[in-house]
Each structure stands twice: as C-alpha cells, then as structure tokens.
Write an enzyme that holds these catalytic residues in place. Sequence first.
Site, PDB file in Angstrom:
ATOM      1  N   GLN A   1      30.809  43.452  27.813  1.00 44.63           N
ATOM      2  CA  GLN A   1      31.022  43.705  29.614  1.00 44.63           C
ATOM      3  C   GLN A   1      30.968  45.359  30.385  1.00 44.63           C
ATOM      4  O   GLN A   1      30.881  46.203  30.068  1.00 44.63           O
ATOM      5  CB  GLN A   1      32.372  43.621  29.898  1.00 44.63           C
ATOM      6  CG  GLN A   1      32.992  43.388  31.067  1.00 44.63           C
ATOM      7  CD  GLN A   1      34.812  43.019  31.201  1.00 44.63           C
ATOM      8  OE1 GLN A   1      35.261  44.326  31.322  1.00 44.63           O
ATOM      9  NE2 GLN A   1      35.442  42.127  31.172  1.00 44.63           N
TER      10      GLN A   1
ATOM     11  N   TYR B   1      38.586  46.318  40.404  1.00 46.27           N
ATOM     12  CA  TYR B   1      37.646  47.459  40.412  1.00 46.27           C
ATOM     13  C   TYR B   1      36.248  46.577  41.291  1.00 46.27           C
ATOM     14  O   TYR B   1      36.032  46.327  42.462  1.00 46.27           O
ATOM     15  CB  TYR B   1      37.353  47.328  38.496  1.00 46.27           C
ATOM     16  CG  TYR B   1      38.278  47.542  37.606  1.00 46.27           C
ATOM     17  CD1 TYR B   1      38.717  48.470  37.439  1.00 46.27           C
ATOM     18  CD2 TYR B   1      38.273  46.694  35.873  1.00 46.27           C
ATOM     19  CE1 TYR B   1      39.977  48.773  36.391  1.00 46.27           C
ATOM     20  CE2 TYR B   1      39.215  46.841  36.247  1.00 46.27           C
ATOM     21  CZ  TYR B   1      40.034  47.798  36.097  1.00 46.27           C
ATOM     22  OH  TYR B   1      41.127  47.975  34.746  1.00 46.27           O
TER      23      TYR B   1
ATOM     24  N   GLY C   1      42.779  35.623  24.718  1.00 50.79           N
ATOM     25  CA  GLY C   1      42.969  37.994  25.212  1.00 50.79           C
ATOM     26  C   GLY C   1      44.300  37.912  24.035  1.00 50.79           C
ATOM     27  O   GLY C   1      44.115  38.238  22.956  1.00 50.79           O
TER      28      GLY C   1
END
Length: 378
Positions: A104, A180, A324
């Site tokens: 990522q 972000y 996750g």
Amino acid sequence: MNSKYQGFFQPLSFKSGIDLKNRIVMAPMTNFSSNEDGTVSDAEVAYYSRRANGVGMVITACAYVTPGGKGFPGEFGSDSDDMIPSLKRLASAIKEQGAKAVLQIFHGGRMVPAELVPNGDVVSASAIAAEQGHPSGEAPTPRALTIDEINSIIRDFGESARRAIEAGFDGVEIHGANGYLIQQFVSPHSNRREDQFGGSIENRLAFPLAIVDEVKKTVAEHAKDSFIVGYRFSPEEPETPGITMEDTLALIDALAAKDLDYLHVSLMEFWSAPRRGIDDTRSRMEIIQERVGKDVPVIGVGSIYSAEDALKAMSTGIPLIALGRELIIDPDWVSKVAEGRENEIETKLDRNAQSRLVVPDPLWKAIVNTPGWFPIQD
C-alpha cells in the site's frame, strides 16, 4: 470444512491475470514498528509472515512515497531506491507463506505530524487544517501544494510502484482513504482550490485519477509479469462540507473505468449506512457493490470477526472480504475455517498472547492502550 463456507475458498482471477487462491484478504493496518531509517524491521517481517499463511492476499501497512508524506512514527518507506532491499524482505516473507503480496502506497498530506516530515512542512490540497483525528492533537494548518509539487507527487506514486515491482511485490494498493492526501483532494472540506485540481467534483477527482494513470503506466513499462493495481477509498466524511455518498459514487464510477484490479472500501463497520448524499437505506457496501461490482471486484471490510460474520458479508455479493483486527486477534482464522474448526476462532484479543500472536511491541502497546479499538478478553 463446513460446506457453507466453501465460498471463502473459491479462487478469484484479477484483470491483471493474477489469481488469488481464496477470497480472504489481510487488510492494511499501521503497525508503528519499522526502523528509524524507514526500513522494515525484523519484528514486522515476523508479524506479516505469521499472518500470510492462509489468506489469499496480504495488503501491507502504508509506505510513504516521499519523506514529506510520512504519517506515523515507525512507518516504512518506498520513497527511494535505497528502500528496495527492505521492501524485498517484506514481499518475500509474505509470498513464502503462499499469499500474494500487495504494497500500500500513500502520502499523509495534512494528517502528518510536523515533526516527522522535513522542515515540518505539512502540505495538502489547500491551507485548511483538519477538524478532527489529527495524531498531533492540535492539527497544523497545511501549506497548499503548487501545481509543480502536485505533479511531482503524482510521479512519486509511480516511482513507488516501480520499487514495489523491483522488490518482488505482486501489486500495489493506492491509499485514497482515511483522510490522507489523495482523499484531501477529493474532499470539499480540504480542497478549496480554484485551479484544475479543485472546485467541481470532476476537478477534485483529477489528482487521484492522475495517480492511477501514472501507476498503471509505470506497471506497463516495468512489470515483466502480471501486477495488481488496487485503490482504497473511504465512502464518506463527517465534516461539512465533506465527501458524501454522491461524491463517492462519482469517484467509483471514474475508478471503475480505469481497469483496476479491485476497489477496497475502508470502513470500521461493514454494515454502516450512508450519512448523506443519497436516498438509500441499504449499507454503503451494498450500494457500492451494486454500482460497480459488475465492473471491478470490491473488497469489503469492517468489524468482521467470526466465520458467520464473513458469510453474512459475502451474502451481499461482495467477492472479497478483508480481515484487519481479526487477523491480529487470530492469525489462524483461515486455517481454522478450512479445517472445520471455525468454533475455535478467537474473536477477542488475549492480553497475555503477544508472543504467541507475534505482534510487535509498538503495535501491541497501541492496541492495549486505545480503549474501544479492539475487543479485548479481560
């Protein structure tokens, strides 16, 4: 194996030509555990290796594409060729366990702590401070990027993709989620520009789409074998003005036309409903799947712990499920389901199991000291 879970173990072929052995993905999660120089630590290699045995694909924590985009202490970098040997260690550790390895790549934008970036130079689409969630507590007012700097960052994403190829990764995920930099260009809260990168939704999408184009161009030029390109996004923002579901539908329509391998939705709760911008009471995930699922595989995520949770999520038609927090709690989730031991899956973190679970110290401390983040067995 219980026959009702067989769907988890069907292979899936991406447009790029890469095949996943099953439908379970390790979600990208920051672990705060890299070396000071931005290289991958031994603890991180062990952590990923422990979780890569079983899942079809591992998406790593985000790697910063330029030093000015570093968002966390203990984050690893993909910002220079010096990082390729470090990244190669990580890719090899994941692939040795039989999973596809996806790096990522990201830039933190206005969400970076000033002390982590050169000269404390915090940048974004516009000089608008974050309203909430900044790791420094008091959010700095960022500097608006110039056109030349925007174009340079677009190239930085391409260069990070090249390094991922050279390091032996099977793909990259462009991190356009979680507030972000890429999301900051999409958002009417953080993007108040009046040039070709701001204003209308079409202009606000120009930056993420240019990054997708640059990464795909880099892959076409440098990848000798098939290579995955995915994109992660957050469907809405709480701020006013902020990203609405209407904006998100425009984004995913544009992304679906880019021939990506997958779209990855970033949510804490799979079944969460839209906040605004659409007259629909279904979950965001169902709306997104209906909108673009026929064109591009969608990865669903969000508070999926048990095998039953995953089965219910896949009943929406979502072809891939990312775990996750659950893969930190129980790295053997996939093998337990495969072996018919789904009733042995742990869904709450054992406070005494750090060494057994192979979790690095900085991540473990963050988990146990952040109430409400993980379900913890007291």
